[in-house]
Design a protein around this motif. Structure first.
Motif, PDB file in Angstrom:
ATOM      1  N   ASN A 148     -14.692   2.998  -1.616  1.00 12.76           N
ATOM      2  CA  ASN A 148     -14.495   1.701  -0.981  1.00 12.76           C
ATOM      3  C   ASN A 148     -15.827   1.117  -0.522  1.00 12.76           C
ATOM      4  O   ASN A 148     -16.796   1.837  -0.333  1.00 12.76           O
ATOM      5  CB  ASN A 148     -13.569   1.835   0.233  1.00 12.76           C
ATOM      6  N   SER A 149     -15.829  -0.184  -0.299  1.00 14.89           N
ATOM      7  CA  SER A 149     -16.952  -0.848   0.356  1.00 14.89           C
ATOM      8  C   SER A 149     -16.614  -0.962   1.836  1.00 14.89           C
ATOM      9  O   SER A 149     -15.441  -1.041   2.208  1.00 14.89           O
ATOM     10  CB  SER A 149     -17.174  -2.241  -0.232  1.00 14.89           C
ATOM     11  N   TYR A 150     -17.640  -0.973   2.680  1.00 13.35           N
ATOM     12  CA  TYR A 150     -17.436  -1.010   4.123  1.00 13.35           C
ATOM     13  C   TYR A 150     -18.361  -2.034   4.755  1.00 13.35           C
ATOM     14  O   TYR A 150     -19.491  -2.222   4.315  1.00 13.35           O
ATOM     15  CB  TYR A 150     -17.751   0.362   4.753  1.00 13.35           C
ATOM     16  N   GLN A 151     -17.870  -2.681   5.808  1.00 16.58           N
ATOM     17  CA  GLN A 151     -18.720  -3.575   6.588  1.00 16.58           C
ATOM     18  C   GLN A 151     -19.509  -2.740   7.572  1.00 16.58           C
ATOM     19  O   GLN A 151     -18.968  -1.882   8.257  1.00 16.58           O
ATOM     20  CB  GLN A 151     -17.877  -4.602   7.341  1.00 16.58           C
ATOM     21  N   THR A 172     -24.720   2.826   9.492  1.00 19.06           N
ATOM     22  CA  THR A 172     -24.497   3.198   8.093  1.00 19.06           C
ATOM     23  C   THR A 172     -24.289   4.700   7.980  1.00 19.06           C
ATOM     24  O   THR A 172     -23.352   5.167   7.313  1.00 19.06           O
ATOM     25  CB  THR A 172     -25.697   2.755   7.227  1.00 19.06           C
ATOM     26  N   LEU A 173     -25.159   5.464   8.624  1.00 17.91           N
ATOM     27  CA  LEU A 173     -25.023   6.922   8.595  1.00 17.91           C
ATOM     28  C   LEU A 173     -23.697   7.344   9.215  1.00 17.91           C
ATOM     29  O   LEU A 173     -23.005   8.215   8.677  1.00 17.91           O
ATOM     30  CB  LEU A 173     -26.197   7.568   9.326  1.00 17.91           C
ATOM     31  N   ASN A 174     -23.301   6.726  10.319  1.00 25.08           N
ATOM     32  CA  ASN A 174     -22.018   7.071  10.940  1.00 25.08           C
ATOM     33  C   ASN A 174     -20.855   6.813   9.983  1.00 25.08           C
ATOM     34  O   ASN A 174     -19.908   7.605   9.925  1.00 25.08           O
ATOM     35  CB  ASN A 174     -21.830   6.294  12.242  1.00 25.08           C
ATOM     36  N   ILE A 185     -28.148   4.847   0.928  1.00 26.18           N
ATOM     37  CA  ILE A 185     -27.852   6.136   1.544  1.00 26.18           C
ATOM     38  C   ILE A 185     -27.101   6.963   0.520  1.00 26.18           C
ATOM     39  O   ILE A 185     -26.367   6.415  -0.309  1.00 26.18           O
ATOM     40  CB  ILE A 185     -27.050   5.950   2.857  1.00 26.18           C
ATOM     41  N   ASN A 186     -27.307   8.280   0.558  1.00 24.24           N
ATOM     42  CA  ASN A 186     -26.612   9.121  -0.416  1.00 24.24           C
ATOM     43  C   ASN A 186     -26.211  10.452   0.182  1.00 24.24           C
ATOM     44  O   ASN A 186     -26.773  10.909   1.179  1.00 24.24           O
ATOM     45  CB  ASN A 186     -27.482   9.338  -1.660  1.00 24.24           C
TER      46      ASN A 186
END
Length: 185
Positions: free
Chosen positions: A6-9, A124-126, A97-98
């Protein structure tokens, strides 16, 4: 493990501006503009000096490097060896991020972001930690080059523990005294 595609905001701290976290899987179409975005960010002084200067022997990060990276990102999703997401705003990439080096319920996280877009990486990391937890991962770790205080602070804000310095053997940035961080999720 099945990792969400999924994509996330993602909201920027502290302003609340938003960006999208988008999987760079086989459905993602790169373009000349997006390749140019990656080249630009990866040549920014902080990103380049930490991640690419040694690997590229002091040569600039070029279009061919970005094209390879998009292919590597897509291939990882298809093979299940790694998962890569881009941070995007206004149809431009400014970070990534990966999750990689996946072994059972353990994976390494890595990331980079333009200095022109501060305030996104902790959130983003969270989000990626939540994706990893939902997929069944238990342990996520990260390596940070000595002197990269900003990255260490991102990890600490996300709940990682600094576990000390150790040799890190990697083709990207081998380092005899890299900082090792880890979190149980």
């Amino acid at each position: 493990m099945k990792i969400s595609r999924n994509s996330y905001q993602i909201n920027r701290f502290p302003s609340g501006d938003s960006a999208q976290l988008v999987p760079l899987d086989e459905c993602f179409l790169s373009s000349d503009i997006l390749i140019g975005d990656v080249v630009t960010v990866c040549n920014e002084e902080a990103v380049y000096n930490i991640l690419f200067e040694r690997m590229l022997g002091g040569n600039p990060y070029e279009r061919s490097n970005a094209e390879w990276w998009f292919g590597w990102s897509r291939d990882g999703w298809m093979s299940g060896t790694h998962s890569v997401w881009a941070l995007m705003k206004d149809d431009h990439i400014f970070g990534a991020i990966n999750l990689k080096n996946i072994e059972g319920t353990t994976a390494e996280v890595g990331y980079w972001c333009s200095a022109k877009e501060p305030g996104y990486m902790t959130n983003t990391l969270n989000q990626v930690l939540e994706i990893a937890r939902e997929a069944g991962f238990k342990t996520i770790y990260a390596w940070v080059r000595p002197g990269n205080e900003r990255s260490g602070k991102v990890l600490l804000r996300s709940g990682f523990e600094f576990k000390g310095r150790r040799p890190y053997e990697s083709t990207a940035f081998p380092d005899p005294e890299a900082e090792y961080y880890e979190i149980q999720i």
